[in-house]
Design a protein around this motif. Sequence first.
Motif, short mmCIF file in Angstrom:
data_model
loop_
_atom_site.label_atom_id
_atom_site.label_comp_id
_atom_site.label_asym_id
_atom_site.label_seq_id
_atom_site.Cartn_x
_atom_site.Cartn_y
_atom_site.Cartn_z
N PRO A 57 52.77 -5.29 4.71
CA PRO A 57 53.52 -6.65 4.92
C PRO A 57 53.82 -6.41 6.41
N GLN A 58 53.79 -7.87 7.16
CA GLN A 58 54.25 -7.90 8.63
C GLN A 58 55.10 -9.10 8.51
N PRO A 59 56.08 -9.19 9.42
CA PRO A 59 56.90 -10.34 9.51
C PRO A 59 56.05 -11.44 10.12
N ILE A 60 56.49 -12.41 9.70
CA ILE A 60 55.84 -13.89 10.12
C ILE A 60 57.18 -14.76 10.48
N GLN A 61 57.38 -15.11 11.74
CA GLN A 61 58.59 -16.10 12.01
C GLN A 61 58.12 -17.12 12.83
N THR A 62 57.03 -17.49 13.21
CA THR A 62 56.85 -18.63 13.91
C THR A 62 55.40 -18.86 13.31
N ILE A 63 55.09 -20.35 13.48
CA ILE A 63 53.49 -20.94 13.25
C ILE A 63 52.44 -20.06 13.93
N GLN A 64 52.68 -19.92 15.21
CA GLN A 64 51.82 -19.25 15.86
C GLN A 64 51.51 -17.68 15.49
N ALA A 65 52.47 -17.04 15.08
CA ALA A 65 52.21 -15.75 14.61
C ALA A 65 51.49 -16.08 13.13
N LEU A 66 51.58 -16.89 12.39
CA LEU A 66 50.82 -17.12 11.16
C LEU A 66 49.48 -17.50 11.40
N GLY A 67 49.27 -18.35 12.50
CA GLY A 67 48.01 -18.72 12.78
C GLY A 67 47.27 -17.61 13.23
N ALA A 68 47.83 -16.67 14.02
CA ALA A 68 47.09 -15.51 14.56
C ALA A 68 46.74 -14.75 13.63
N LEU A 69 47.48 -14.36 12.37
CA LEU A 69 47.26 -13.68 11.14
C LEU A 69 46.26 -14.38 10.52
N ILE A 70 46.20 -15.69 10.36
CA ILE A 70 44.82 -16.30 9.47
C ILE A 70 43.64 -16.04 10.55
N ARG A 71 43.86 -16.08 11.75
CA ARG A 71 42.50 -15.94 12.58
C ARG A 71 41.93 -14.59 12.37
#
Length: 74
Positions: free
Chosen positions: A2-16
């Motif tokens: 698990p990794q913390p995702i606190q912004t839409i930018q971090a979520l986008g980077a994770l998806i990429r």
Amino acid sequence: MPQPIQTIQALGALIRRERKAQGLRQPDLAAAAGTSVRFIVEVEAGKPTAQIGKVFDVLRQLGLSVLVDGLSED
């Protein structure tokens, strides 16, 4: 892990990262998730107006899930 995702930018980077790790191109993921390529591009760029339902479709297609932690009980 698990990794913390606190912004839409971090979520986008994770998806990429996950898309690339699975050897998928953006058009491949878009077709599999039932979205447009433009939507995938915008989510990966962290566009704050991305539709959350479609974001969950993309996450599911990649085998990812969301875990919310730290909520207080009311």
